[in-house]
Write an enzyme that holds these catalytic residues in place. Structure first.
Site, PDB file in Angstrom:
ATOM      1  N   LYS A  22     -26.192  -4.860 -18.426  1.00 34.35           N
ATOM      2  CA  LYS A  22     -25.605  -4.019 -19.475  1.00 34.35           C
ATOM      3  C   LYS A  22     -24.455  -4.742 -20.173  1.00 34.35           C
ATOM      4  O   LYS A  22     -24.395  -4.785 -21.401  1.00 34.35           O
ATOM      5  CB  LYS A  22     -25.129  -2.697 -18.846  1.00 34.35           C
ATOM      6  CG  LYS A  22     -24.563  -1.692 -19.823  1.00 34.35           C
ATOM      7  CD  LYS A  22     -24.644  -0.299 -19.268  1.00 34.35           C
ATOM      8  CE  LYS A  22     -23.518   0.059 -18.316  1.00 34.35           C
ATOM      9  NZ  LYS A  22     -22.187   0.121 -18.946  1.00 34.35           N
ATOM     10  N   ARG A  27     -22.636  -7.561 -25.228  1.00 37.99           N
ATOM     11  CA  ARG A  27     -21.963  -8.716 -25.829  1.00 37.99           C
ATOM     12  C   ARG A  27     -22.923  -9.521 -26.689  1.00 37.99           C
ATOM     13  O   ARG A  27     -22.544 -10.017 -27.752  1.00 37.99           O
ATOM     14  CB  ARG A  27     -21.361  -9.585 -24.711  1.00 37.99           C
ATOM     15  CG  ARG A  27     -20.097  -8.946 -24.105  1.00 37.99           C
ATOM     16  CD  ARG A  27     -19.778  -9.537 -22.756  1.00 37.99           C
ATOM     17  NE  ARG A  27     -18.503  -9.077 -22.204  1.00 37.99           N
ATOM     18  CZ  ARG A  27     -18.308  -7.902 -21.599  1.00 37.99           C
ATOM     19  NH1 ARG A  27     -19.307  -7.039 -21.481  1.00 37.99           N
ATOM     20  NH2 ARG A  27     -17.118  -7.573 -21.129  1.00 37.99           N
ATOM     21  N   GLY A  94     -18.185   3.014 -22.876  1.00 37.39           N
ATOM     22  CA  GLY A  94     -16.822   2.478 -22.913  1.00 37.39           C
ATOM     23  C   GLY A  94     -16.803   1.037 -23.420  1.00 37.39           C
ATOM     24  O   GLY A  94     -15.890   0.630 -24.137  1.00 37.39           O
ATOM     25  N   ARG A 122     -11.554   9.303 -21.810  1.00 32.60           N
ATOM     26  CA  ARG A 122     -11.267   7.978 -21.219  1.00 32.60           C
ATOM     27  C   ARG A 122     -10.111   7.282 -21.934  1.00 32.60           C
ATOM     28  O   ARG A 122      -9.959   7.406 -23.148  1.00 32.60           O
ATOM     29  CB  ARG A 122     -12.542   7.130 -21.215  1.00 32.60           C
ATOM     30  CG  ARG A 122     -13.601   7.788 -20.334  1.00 32.60           C
ATOM     31  CD  ARG A 122     -14.820   6.957 -20.180  1.00 32.60           C
ATOM     32  NE  ARG A 122     -14.564   5.755 -19.404  1.00 32.60           N
ATOM     33  CZ  ARG A 122     -15.456   4.797 -19.221  1.00 32.60           C
ATOM     34  NH1 ARG A 122     -16.652   4.899 -19.774  1.00 32.60           N
ATOM     35  NH2 ARG A 122     -15.160   3.738 -18.497  1.00 32.60           N
ATOM     36  N   SER A 167      -9.369  -5.598 -16.307  1.00 33.21           N
ATOM     37  CA  SER A 167     -10.423  -4.935 -17.066  1.00 33.21           C
ATOM     38  C   SER A 167     -11.038  -5.895 -18.067  1.00 33.21           C
ATOM     39  O   SER A 167     -10.358  -6.398 -18.965  1.00 33.21           O
ATOM     40  CB  SER A 167      -9.856  -3.716 -17.809  1.00 33.21           C
ATOM     41  OG  SER A 167     -10.715  -3.353 -18.869  1.00 33.21           O
ATOM     42  N   GLN A 169     -13.111  -5.097 -20.289  1.00 35.85           N
ATOM     43  CA  GLN A 169     -13.171  -4.469 -21.614  1.00 35.85           C
ATOM     44  C   GLN A 169     -11.874  -4.721 -22.371  1.00 35.85           C
ATOM     45  O   GLN A 169     -11.885  -5.025 -23.564  1.00 35.85           O
ATOM     46  CB  GLN A 169     -13.453  -2.970 -21.469  1.00 35.85           C
ATOM     47  CG  GLN A 169     -14.850  -2.713 -20.912  1.00 35.85           C
ATOM     48  CD  GLN A 169     -15.155  -1.246 -20.687  1.00 35.85           C
ATOM     49  OE1 GLN A 169     -14.289  -0.387 -20.835  1.00 35.85           O
ATOM     50  NE2 GLN A 169     -16.388  -0.955 -20.324  1.00 35.85           N
ATOM     51  N   ASP A 315     -18.274  -1.158 -10.332  1.00 38.14           N
ATOM     52  CA  ASP A 315     -19.365  -0.250 -10.717  1.00 38.14           C
ATOM     53  C   ASP A 315     -20.305   0.067  -9.551  1.00 38.14           C
ATOM     54  O   ASP A 315     -21.160   0.946  -9.657  1.00 38.14           O
ATOM     55  CB  ASP A 315     -20.180  -0.853 -11.868  1.00 38.14           C
ATOM     56  CG  ASP A 315     -19.374  -0.895 -13.164  1.00 38.14           C
ATOM     57  OD1 ASP A 315     -18.374  -0.168 -13.269  1.00 38.14           O
ATOM     58  OD2 ASP A 315     -19.758  -1.660 -14.063  1.00 38.14           O
ATOM     59  N   LYS A 342     -13.583   6.129 -14.979  1.00 44.81           N
ATOM     60  CA  LYS A 342     -14.940   5.712 -15.348  1.00 44.81           C
ATOM     61  C   LYS A 342     -15.651   6.895 -16.014  1.00 44.81           C
ATOM     62  O   LYS A 342     -15.017   7.850 -16.417  1.00 44.81           O
ATOM     63  CB  LYS A 342     -15.688   5.195 -14.114  1.00 44.81           C
ATOM     64  CG  LYS A 342     -15.079   3.915 -13.543  1.00 44.81           C
ATOM     65  CD  LYS A 342     -15.192   2.761 -14.533  1.00 44.81           C
ATOM     66  CE  LYS A 342     -14.533   1.502 -14.024  1.00 44.81           C
ATOM     67  NZ  LYS A 342     -14.465   0.442 -15.041  1.00 44.81           N
ATOM     68  N   ARG A 346     -14.850   8.908 -10.462  1.00 45.17           N
ATOM     69  CA  ARG A 346     -15.856   8.590  -9.430  1.00 45.17           C
ATOM     70  C   ARG A 346     -15.336   8.748  -8.015  1.00 45.17           C
ATOM     71  O   ARG A 346     -16.141   8.784  -7.078  1.00 45.17           O
ATOM     72  CB  ARG A 346     -16.430   7.179  -9.647  1.00 45.17           C
ATOM     73  CG  ARG A 346     -17.390   7.129 -10.808  1.00 45.17           C
ATOM     74  CD  ARG A 346     -18.069   5.784 -10.965  1.00 45.17           C
ATOM     75  NE  ARG A 346     -19.003   5.828 -12.090  1.00 45.17           N
ATOM     76  CZ  ARG A 346     -19.388   4.774 -12.790  1.00 45.17           C
ATOM     77  NH1 ARG A 346     -18.942   3.571 -12.477  1.00 45.17           N
ATOM     78  NH2 ARG A 346     -20.239   4.913 -13.783  1.00 45.17           N
TER      79      ARG A 346
HETATM   80  C1  S3P Z   1     -17.477  -3.650 -18.297  1.00 45.81           C
HETATM   81  C2  S3P Z   1     -16.310  -3.720 -17.607  1.00 45.81           C
HETATM   82  C3  S3P Z   1     -15.928  -2.778 -16.547  1.00 45.81           C
HETATM   83  C4  S3P Z   1     -17.140  -2.015 -16.018  1.00 45.81           C
HETATM   84  C5  S3P Z   1     -17.999  -1.495 -17.127  1.00 45.81           C
HETATM   85  C6  S3P Z   1     -18.502  -2.633 -17.991  1.00 45.81           C
HETATM   86  C7  S3P Z   1     -17.740  -4.644 -19.362  1.00 45.81           C
HETATM   87  O1  S3P Z   1     -15.025  -1.833 -17.062  1.00 45.81           O
HETATM   88  O2  S3P Z   1     -16.729  -0.976 -15.175  1.00 45.81           O
HETATM   89  O3  S3P Z   1     -19.097  -0.790 -16.601  1.00 45.81           O
HETATM   90  O4  S3P Z   1     -18.896  -4.760 -19.799  1.00 45.81           O
HETATM   91  O5  S3P Z   1     -16.798  -5.318 -19.772  1.00 45.81           O
HETATM   92  P1  S3P Z   1     -13.440  -2.138 -17.155  1.00 45.81           P
HETATM   93  O6  S3P Z   1     -13.232  -3.202 -18.137  1.00 45.81           O
HETATM   94  O7  S3P Z   1     -12.837  -0.834 -17.593  1.00 45.81           O
HETATM   95  O8  S3P Z   1     -13.023  -2.522 -15.778  1.00 45.81           O
END
Ligand code: S3P
Length: 430
Positions: A22, A27, A94, A122, A167, A169, A315, A342, A346
């Site tokens: 995913k 990306r 997210g 979130r 993180s 993200q 995750d 999340k 969770r």
């Molecule tokens: C992700 C980063 C993680 C992960 C999410 C996917 C990503 O989140 O839990 O399912 O693709 O960069 P966080 O960046 O909030 O840790």
């Protein structure tokens, strides 16, 4: 939608190719869209989250052709996106909203991003905060902390950002903004988070300076299109690995699974718990390492999971919680307060659902404590719209002695559209 899964008394057997990763699929679409030239993606995850990313990029004027086995993107270049005429709907994703915020903050137009009820709760301040430090104009409910986010793009400057959370993200949003900003951008994290952005930017010929827990990028860099092979998602594979370990007389092989070291905490945990697991690395893998992984029914013991291991399996904790119910002794999961933000909280959802099936499990401030081995009864549980909670509940049905009914089971389509087909395939092979 709800699903009723009957108790299961035999072993799980067979070979599964889990769907594409995913994080990497998101990306590939975003980077292909802002690259110059044509990017072809194979192994793309056709889950709802990644489809939200495709739909947002299309609304931003990118030509994306979806065929049965590939996605072809005609990249617009960093400054070739167009202003969307409607709100960009990120659904439950997210990754879509946070990474896209970094891209949109540097564009010469305005956009609005929103998603479903879960996205509305979130935290977005972790991304909007640093982007504002770079000079971005972003607002949202609660002073830019919550969606909908409105972004008026403009010229940003680089920053040296020390993130309070590990993180990917957050790191990726800042790096994507930094790519199109003036000067240098540096992001430092408390622990290294998944590094798919760094690896893929390199594949798109971007120069980065990477250290143990920091990444530096020079602004005004262009991406050059490339072809991407997305490996299987280790976060989806995790559910099948746990299924194999906890179900008697089982042997499952998962082919072509991404084993990027920033994501393999689940393998470390299974090994530490004493699982019978074998990882066969593919020596020909390109920018992301891959392996075939075989798991057999295992005698497990409880362990403590904490510290820098947490971002490497964040995750997978719903699957690990079920695993721990079948291990002898205590499993302690700590340093995992991120679980609270999340798709659902969770810690609470997993503890409540597992307790209702008879597990001995307690929530803590930053994780949970599970006492094994627990006998699980059947009953009715709820995914609460969280794909990984839904799949964790399906695992419970393998060891429960009454049927397990999962409410809102359709949430699983977010990351693993063929989950129940694969689950059934493993059962019918035995
Ligand atoms: C992700 C980063 C993680 C992960 C999410 C996917 C990503 O989140 O839990 O399912 O693709 O960069 P966080 O960046 O909030 O840790």
């Amino acid at each position: 939608m709800s699903i009723v899964i009957e108790p299961y008394a035999n072993g799980l057997k067979g070979i599964i190719n889990v769907p594409g990763d995913k994080s990497i699929s998101h990306r590939a679409v975003m980077f292909g869209s802002i690259a110059k030239g044509k990017t072809e993606i194979k192994g793309f995850l056709n889950g709802e989250d990644c489809l939200s990313t495709i739909s947002c990029m299309k609304q931003l004027g990118v030509d994306i052709i979806e065929t049965d086995d590939s996605i072809v993107i005609s990249g617009k270049g960093m400054n070739g996106l167009k202003e969307p005429s409607k709100v960009l709907d990120v659904g439950n994703s997210g990754t879509t909203i946070r990474l896209l915020s970094g891209i949109l903050a540097t564009q010469s137009f305005s956009s609005v991003l929103a998603g479903d009820d879960s996205i509305a709760t979130r935290p977005m301040g972790r991304v909007t905060g640093p982007l504002k430090m770079m000079n971005a104009f972003i607002d949202g409910r609660n002073y830019g902390q919550l969606t909908p986010l409105t972004i008026r793009g403009g010229q940003l400057h680089g920053i040296n950002y020390v993130s309070p959370v590990a993180s990917a993200q957050v790191k990726s949003a800042i790096l994507l903004a930094g790519l199109n900003a003036i000067g240098k951008t540096k992001v430092t994290e408390p622990y290294k988070s998944r590094d798919h952005t760094e690896r893929m930017l390199k594949a798109f010929q971007v120069e980065l300076n990477i250290n143990e827990s920091s990444v530096e990028i020079e602004g005004a860099q262009a991406l050059t299109a490339t072809n991407i092979h997305v490996p299987g998602d280790i976060s989806s594979a995790a559910f099948m690995l746990v299924a194999g370990a906890i179900t008697k007389e089982s042997e499952i092989t998962l082919e072509n699974v991404g084993v990027n070291p920033t994501r393999t905490g689940i393998i470390d945990v299974l090994q530490k718990m004493g699982a019978s697991i074998f990882v066969d690395h593919d020596d020909n893998a390109t920018f992301e390492p891959t392996a075939n992984i075989t798991i057999k029914t295992s005698n497990l013991k409880g362990i403590t999971i904490e510290g820098d291991l947490i971002p490497r399996l964040i995750d997978e904790i719903p699957a690990i919680a079920v695993l721990a119910t079948q291990a002898e002794g205590k499993t302690i999961i700590k340093d995992a307060a991120e679980l609270k933000v999340k798709e659902t909280n969770r810690i609470d959802t997993m503890v409540d659902q597992l307790k209702s099936l008879g597990a001995t499990i307690e929530a803590t401030d930053d994780g949970m404590i599970i006492e094994g081995k627990s006998h699980l009864s059947g009953g009715t549980v709820d995914s609460f719209g969280d794909h990984r909670v839904g799949m964790a509940m399906a695992l419970c049905s393998l060891i429960a002695d009454e049927p397990v009914t999962i409410l809102n089971s359709e949430a699983i389509n977010v990351s693993y559209p063929g989950f129940f087909q694969d689950f059934t395939k493993l059962k019918t092979n035995s």
